[in-house]
Design an enzyme around this catalytic site. Structure first.
Site, PDB file in Angstrom:
ATOM      1  N   ASP A  31       0.834  -1.198   0.000  1.00 39.95           N
ATOM      2  CA  ASP A  31       0.000   0.000   0.000  1.00 39.95           C
ATOM      3  C   ASP A  31       0.868   1.247   0.000  1.00 39.95           C
ATOM      4  OD1 ASP A  31      -1.866  -1.879   0.249  1.00 39.95           O
ATOM      5  OD2 ASP A  31      -2.725  -1.161   2.141  1.00 39.95           O
ATOM      6  N   PHE A  34       2.149   2.000  -3.308  1.00 35.48           N
ATOM      7  CA  PHE A  34       1.040   2.518  -4.102  1.00 35.48           C
ATOM      8  C   PHE A  34       0.820   3.998  -3.773  1.00 35.48           C
ATOM      9  CE2 PHE A  34      -3.356   3.605  -4.824  1.00 35.48           C
ATOM     10  CZ  PHE A  34      -3.626   3.049  -6.054  1.00 35.48           C
ATOM     11  N   ASP A  35       0.745   4.288  -2.479  1.00 35.09           N
ATOM     12  CA  ASP A  35       0.514   5.670  -2.062  1.00 35.09           C
ATOM     13  C   ASP A  35       1.633   6.580  -2.554  1.00 35.09           C
ATOM     14  OD1 ASP A  35      -1.781   4.836  -0.831  1.00 35.09           O
ATOM     15  OD2 ASP A  35      -0.889   4.663   1.157  1.00 35.09           O
ATOM     16  N   SER A  80     -13.024   7.712  -0.654  1.00 33.03           N
ATOM     17  CA  SER A  80     -11.915   7.162   0.123  1.00 33.03           C
ATOM     18  C   SER A  80     -11.320   8.282   0.974  1.00 33.03           C
ATOM     19  CB  SER A  80     -10.889   6.530  -0.806  1.00 33.03           C
ATOM     20  OG  SER A  80     -10.078   7.521  -1.359  1.00 33.03           O
ATOM     21  N   LEU A  81     -10.210   8.018   1.594  1.00 33.21           N
ATOM     22  CA  LEU A  81      -9.621   8.997   2.501  1.00 33.21           C
ATOM     23  C   LEU A  81      -8.268   9.423   1.986  1.00 33.21           C
ATOM     24  CD1 LEU A  81     -10.308   7.200   5.892  1.00 33.21           C
ATOM     25  CD2 LEU A  81     -11.383   9.302   5.104  1.00 33.21           C
ATOM     26  N   GLU A 111      -9.988   6.945  15.352  1.00 31.05           N
ATOM     27  CA  GLU A 111     -10.398   5.536  15.348  1.00 31.05           C
ATOM     28  C   GLU A 111      -9.391   4.689  14.589  1.00 31.05           C
ATOM     29  OE1 GLU A 111     -13.909   5.511  12.591  1.00 31.05           O
ATOM     30  OE2 GLU A 111     -14.439   7.297  13.760  1.00 31.05           O
ATOM     31  N   LYS A 113      -7.971   2.405  11.725  1.00 37.08           N
ATOM     32  CA  LYS A 113      -8.234   2.192  10.309  1.00 37.08           C
ATOM     33  C   LYS A 113      -8.155   0.695  10.091  1.00 37.08           C
ATOM     34  CE  LYS A 113      -6.619   3.521   5.695  1.00 37.08           C
ATOM     35  NZ  LYS A 113      -7.640   2.742   5.052  1.00 37.08           N
ATOM     36  N   ASP A 115      -8.205  -2.780   8.169  1.00 39.41           N
ATOM     37  CA  ASP A 115      -7.683  -3.120   6.849  1.00 39.41           C
ATOM     38  C   ASP A 115      -8.435  -4.312   6.269  1.00 39.41           C
ATOM     39  OD1 ASP A 115      -6.144  -3.028   4.632  1.00 39.41           O
ATOM     40  OD2 ASP A 115      -4.365  -3.906   5.537  1.00 39.41           O
ATOM     41  N   ARG A 134     -17.879  -1.034  -2.189  1.00 37.63           N
ATOM     42  CA  ARG A 134     -17.630   0.330  -2.621  1.00 37.63           C
ATOM     43  C   ARG A 134     -17.715   0.478  -4.135  1.00 37.63           C
ATOM     44  NH1 ARG A 134     -12.339   3.656  -1.096  1.00 37.63           N
ATOM     45  NH2 ARG A 134     -11.418   2.377  -2.712  1.00 37.63           N
ATOM     46  N   TYR A 223     -18.175   2.020  11.025  1.00 42.10           N
ATOM     47  CA  TYR A 223     -17.561   3.268  11.485  1.00 42.10           C
ATOM     48  C   TYR A 223     -18.146   4.540  10.870  1.00 42.10           C
ATOM     49  CZ  TYR A 223     -14.938   1.842   7.326  1.00 42.10           C
ATOM     50  OH  TYR A 223     -14.600   1.406   6.088  1.00 42.10           O
ATOM     51  N   LYS A 310      -1.285   6.476   8.122  1.00 43.75           N
ATOM     52  CA  LYS A 310      -0.952   5.055   7.941  1.00 43.75           C
ATOM     53  C   LYS A 310       0.322   4.712   8.685  1.00 43.75           C
ATOM     54  CE  LYS A 310      -3.060   3.839   3.723  1.00 43.75           C
ATOM     55  NZ  LYS A 310      -2.929   2.638   2.949  1.00 43.75           N
ATOM     56  N   CYS A 405      13.929 -20.609 -20.016  1.00 39.95           N
ATOM     57  CA  CYS A 405      13.241 -21.185 -18.863  1.00 39.95           C
ATOM     58  C   CYS A 405      14.200 -22.070 -18.062  1.00 39.95           C
ATOM     59  CB  CYS A 405      12.044 -22.007 -19.333  1.00 39.95           C
ATOM     60  SG  CYS A 405      11.234 -22.867 -17.982  1.00 39.95           S
ATOM     61  N   CYS A 408      12.833 -25.879 -18.331  1.00 40.68           N
ATOM     62  CA  CYS A 408      12.763 -26.679 -19.556  1.00 40.68           C
ATOM     63  C   CYS A 408      13.610 -26.107 -20.690  1.00 40.68           C
ATOM     64  CB  CYS A 408      11.312 -26.825 -20.019  1.00 40.68           C
ATOM     65  SG  CYS A 408      10.656 -25.319 -20.733  1.00 40.68           S
ATOM     66  N   CYS A 423       7.133 -18.721 -19.717  1.00 42.17           N
ATOM     67  CA  CYS A 423       7.674 -19.847 -20.464  1.00 42.17           C
ATOM     68  C   CYS A 423       6.535 -20.340 -21.349  1.00 42.17           C
ATOM     69  CB  CYS A 423       8.120 -20.953 -19.523  1.00 42.17           C
ATOM     70  SG  CYS A 423       8.438 -22.480 -20.425  1.00 42.17           S
ATOM     71  N   CYS A 429       6.759 -28.237 -20.092  1.00 43.63           N
ATOM     72  CA  CYS A 429       7.569 -27.655 -19.017  1.00 43.63           C
ATOM     73  C   CYS A 429       7.040 -28.227 -17.687  1.00 43.63           C
ATOM     74  CB  CYS A 429       7.441 -26.134 -19.044  1.00 43.63           C
ATOM     75  SG  CYS A 429       8.374 -25.320 -17.751  1.00 43.63           S
TER      76      CYS A 429
HETATM   77  S1  IVH Z   1     -14.318   6.528   7.086  1.00 46.07           S
HETATM   78  C1  IVH Z   1     -15.680   9.437   3.817  1.00 46.07           C
HETATM   79  N1  IVH Z   1     -13.255   5.121   9.007  1.00 46.07           N
HETATM   80  O1  IVH Z   1     -10.350   3.142   4.606  1.00 46.07           O
HETATM   81  C2  IVH Z   1     -14.945   8.619   4.803  1.00 46.07           C
HETATM   82  N2  IVH Z   1     -12.807   4.467   6.771  1.00 46.07           N
HETATM   83  O2  IVH Z   1      -8.906   4.798   2.600  1.00 46.07           O
HETATM   84  C3  IVH Z   1     -15.282   7.203   4.718  1.00 46.07           C
HETATM   85  N3  IVH Z   1     -11.439   2.446   6.582  1.00 46.07           N
HETATM   86  O3  IVH Z   1     -12.752   3.236   2.087  1.00 46.07           O
HETATM   87  C4  IVH Z   1     -14.367   6.288   5.362  1.00 46.07           C
HETATM   88  N4  IVH Z   1     -11.205   2.084   8.727  1.00 46.07           N
HETATM   89  O4  IVH Z   1     -12.703   1.188   3.607  1.00 46.07           O
HETATM   90  C5  IVH Z   1     -13.368   5.275   7.680  1.00 46.07           C
HETATM   91  N5  IVH Z   1     -12.426   3.932  10.819  1.00 46.07           N
HETATM   92  C6  IVH Z   1     -12.547   4.091   9.509  1.00 46.07           C
HETATM   93  C7  IVH Z   1     -11.942   3.198   8.594  1.00 46.07           C
HETATM   94  C8  IVH Z   1     -12.095   3.436   7.215  1.00 46.07           C
HETATM   95  C9  IVH Z   1     -10.927   1.641   7.520  1.00 46.07           C
HETATM   96  C10 IVH Z   1     -11.268   2.227   5.131  1.00 46.07           C
HETATM   97  C11 IVH Z   1     -12.516   2.392   4.321  1.00 46.07           C
HETATM   98  C12 IVH Z   1     -12.209   3.483   3.347  1.00 46.07           C
HETATM   99  C13 IVH Z   1     -10.732   3.472   3.323  1.00 46.07           C
HETATM  100  C14 IVH Z   1     -10.222   4.828   2.936  1.00 46.07           C
END
Ligand code: IVH
Length: 683
Positions: A31, A34-35, A80-81, A111, A113, A115, A134, A223, A310, A405, A408, A423, A429
């Site tokens: 992740d 990716f970020d 997403s966040l 709170e 996060k 996964d 989603r 949440y 994160k 390969c 083989c 291959c 193979c």
């Molecule tokens: S709130 C508009 N709260 O993280 C805000 N998301 O990267 C909606 N996630 O798509 C999300 N824990 O799947 C929220 N305590 C938490 C979370 C949470 C995990 C996930 C969620 C979201 C993704 C965003």
């Protein structure tokens, strides 16, 4: 590559990684990586506003939409966040909020996060009526039936002060323990492993069989409460209400008044989270007041009132000793780094994956380099960077990629647009044939369960069988083998002495090989292991080409005519039948009596009554399940589509069709047909 080209490259890469993550449930990068790529793209797009594109991954959330489920539109988009990995950026977020609220006091709800994979649940009068993934944020997959099997998600709330209509969003998770057990079972069955609990959870949620979902013991935390008539202005307070109504809400939530408190929360949970039964990857910070949330608003992709911090992945520094190459069942060649053993997140790491030639090149890897390893999204750790400052005279050669390969000796190929080397020798193979045989006997294919993968491997290693036909030669021999005596007289087994393989195992082998003769044509097609022909594709092909001779004779154009078959699959089918060795295998299997055509029964059920029609299914049905209706539509030549448009032929509606759908149907003048009328239509 200049910056403009880099933007194009990053967009393509991020699209590909989104697909790996959300659709294949098999990420190639962590992740964090990716970020990191996303951040780079964001920066470049800011520097080049002329390159703005609403389809850029920076503007859209990754999509988990698949074709296996009905798609529904979210009442409120599912965003997403924004992510951050630094305390400084948390402080920046805090300041932005303060500024945005023009000095007003505010609280931040902190709170975990979680996964897992996100879900949106709709409750009407206390009853769970819909569960949607989603998807692409605007529309998601309807996985209600599967979600209903998750114990901690209430199907019906007891009386309480909840609104008559609301949505609650959260995360579906697979607890670590369940995940480990599942992977152990899969390993024993020699099935591919899930990289992490998140992939396992989202893979499970998208299974077609709800009973199997129920077995996998998913968990969930909720949440986010949405609706027009929520009880409180505070997000935290609403969640406390939801807890009273019967939802599972995290215990580790805290309202913070200062940045200091927020940072303490983060610090505490960075270590404490390791004791939680489910995976977490950070902390989410949300402005608590919903009124203040509204004032702050949203960007295209995420709210301005929330951010995800994160946790840093653990990493270790060690020496790269050499690179070896592994050939997988599908012929993909994966480079593997052999490392000086090093301790990382609880285990000793000796090997790490480097994925493909592009990754080797972008790391500029040399033998003897000091490299960083991380446990990212995958089962085996990966190299994430090279400490170039530690290079010296002893550092060895630049790592290239092999041409042939290692199993083989065939010359490797690389298909256009793909990162992997293959291959091409899928006929001889060794790891590939072994993989093909294992696939052939597996449950969803020919289901030859009397012969486990270990036995089959042993046969192969001892040279007793050289491909799937060998199983029939050994246990059936075109009907000549009727009992154990026949078996012994036709196989020189006394001399082979396979340990533990005695009369009883032989009988079981014979029975299950014989039973496989009844396996329907579409599954035989799947079992052949034609590259890119999965279960669903095999079904499509079987219906479009009701016997194997028609399929073998099909041209590229014929294949492309079939809805759902694209060039990649079509070319692969052509390649398969162009190879005389494959044709021979098919002929041998046919001679043994395998089903090479759709059965009379299936054929007689088919018609063209719905040919050319696009049909939307909506609501709850009494006579058949939604899946059954879906397959009825397909059997009669129609196409099941997710959303209503001017092109929709009609809507097959059960009870409780959504009000927005109804409105749209009326607006577009699309006909609505109920169960009885539909069944009459196809009678
Ligand atoms: S709130 C508009 N709260 O993280 C805000 N998301 O990267 C909606 N996630 O798509 C999300 N824990 O799947 C929220 N305590 C938490 C979370 C949470 C995990 C996930 C969620 C979201 C993704 C965003």
């Amino acid at each position: 590559m200049n910056e403009i080209e880099r933007i194009g490259w990053l967009r393509a890469e991020l699209h590909r990684h989104n697909h790996n993550y959300y659709i294949n449930n098999a990420p190639e990068i962590s992740d964090q990586e990716f970020d990191h790529l996303m951040r780079e793209l964001q920066d470049l797009e800011t520097a080049h506003p002329e390159m703005a594109d609403p389809n850029s991954p920076t503007m859209r959330v990754g999509s988990d939409l698949s074709n296996e489920f009905r798609q529904v539109e979210h009442r409120y988009p599912m965003l997403s966040l924004a992510n951050t990995y630094s305390e400084q950026e948390v402080a920046d977020f805090y300041d932005r909020v303060k500024k945005g609220l023009e000095g007003e006091d505010f609280e931040i709800c902190c709170e975990m996060k979680y996964d897992g994979t996100s879900i949106s649940l709709t409750y009407e009068d206390g009853r769970l009526i819909q569960a949607v993934t989603r998807g692409d944020g605007v529309r998601g997959d309807d996985v209600t039936e599967n979600v209903k099997t998750i114990r901690c998600i209430p199907l019906q709330l007891a009386d309480g002060d909840y609104p008559s209509l609301f949505e609650i969003r959260g995360e579906i998770l697979m607890p670590w323990k369940v995940f480990e057990e599942l992977n152990q079972e899969r390993e024993a069955r020699e099935e591919s492993l899930f990289a992490n609990p998140r992939n396992a959870a989202s893979g499970t949620l998208k299974l077609q069989n709800s009973r199997e979902v129920a077995h996998r013991k998913l968990d969930s935390y909720l949440y986010y409460l949405l609706g027009e008539e929520l009880p409180c202005d505070g997000h935290y307070e609403n969640l406390e209400k939801a807890r009273q109504w019967g939802f599972k809400i995290s215990e580790g939530m805290k309202k913070c008044k200062t940045l200091q408190e927020v940072l303490e929360f983060i610090k505490y949970w960075d270590t404490e989270r390791k004791n939680l039964p489910v995976a977490t990857d950070g902390i989410v910070l949300k402005v608590n007041s919903r009124r203040q949330q509204r004032n702050l608003g949203f960007t295209a992709k995420s709210p301005r009132w929330a951010i995800a911090y994160k946790f840093q992945a653990e990493r270790a520094l060690t020496r790269l000793e050499k690179v070896t190459y592994q050939v997988g069942r599908t012929g993909v060649v994966t480079p593997v780094a052999n490392l000086d053993p090093v301790q990382l997140a609880g285990t000793v790491v000796k090997r790490a994956s480097i994925h493909n030639a592009d990754v080797i090149a972008s790391l500029d890897l040399h033998i003897g380099d000091m490299v960083y390893v991380e446990k990212g999204g995958e089962i085996i750790p990966k190299i994430t960077g090279v400490e170039t400052s530690m290079r010296n005279e002893q550092t060895g050669d630049k790592v290239g990629f092999i041409e042939f390969c290692p199993e083989c000796g065939a010359k490797l190929v690389r298909f256009e647009g793909e990162a992997a080397h293959y291959c091409p020798n899928d006929v001889s193979c060794p790891p590939q044939i072994k993989g093909k045989i294992e696939h052939f006997v597996s449950r969803k294919a020919m289901n030859i369960d009397g012969l486990g993968p270990e036995t089959v491997d042993l046969f192969f290693q001892r040279g007793l069988i050289k491909n799937v036909v060998g199983l029939y030669d050994m246990f059936y021999s075109r009907g000549e083998i009727q009992n154990v005596e026949d078996f012994y007289s036709l196989n020189l087994w006394e001399f082979q002495n396979i340990p533990g393989f005695k009369d009883k195992s032989i009988k079981r082998g014979m029975e299950s090989v014989r039973a496989s003769l009844q396996v329907p044509y579409e599954r035989v097609l799947f079992a052949l292991g034609i590259r890119f022909v999965g279960e669903t594709t095999a079904k499509l092909l079987a219906h479009a080409f009701p016997n194997i001779d028609l399929l073998a004779a099909a041209t590229l154009d014929d294949l492309l005519q079939v809805d759902g078959i694209g060039t990649v699959i079509a070319e692969s089918v052509i390649r398969y039948f162009a190879d005389p060795r494959n044709r021979e295998i098919v002929e041998e299997l046919r001679a043994n009596g395998l089903q090479m055509a759709l059965s009379e029964e299936v054929l007689s059920e088919r018609s063209d009554k719905l040919k050319g029609m696009s049909i939307v299914i909506s609501g709850v049905f009494m006579k058949h399940s939604r899946d059954e209706y879906k397959s009825l539509i397909e059997k009669h030549g129609g196409k099941n589509v997710g959303s209503i448009s001017g092109k929709t032929s009609f809507i097959l509606a059960g009870d409780n069709m959504g009000p927005s759908k109804l409105e749209k149907a009326q607006k577009l003048g699309v006909q609505i047909i109920n169960e009885e009328e539909f069944l009459k239509m196809i009678e």
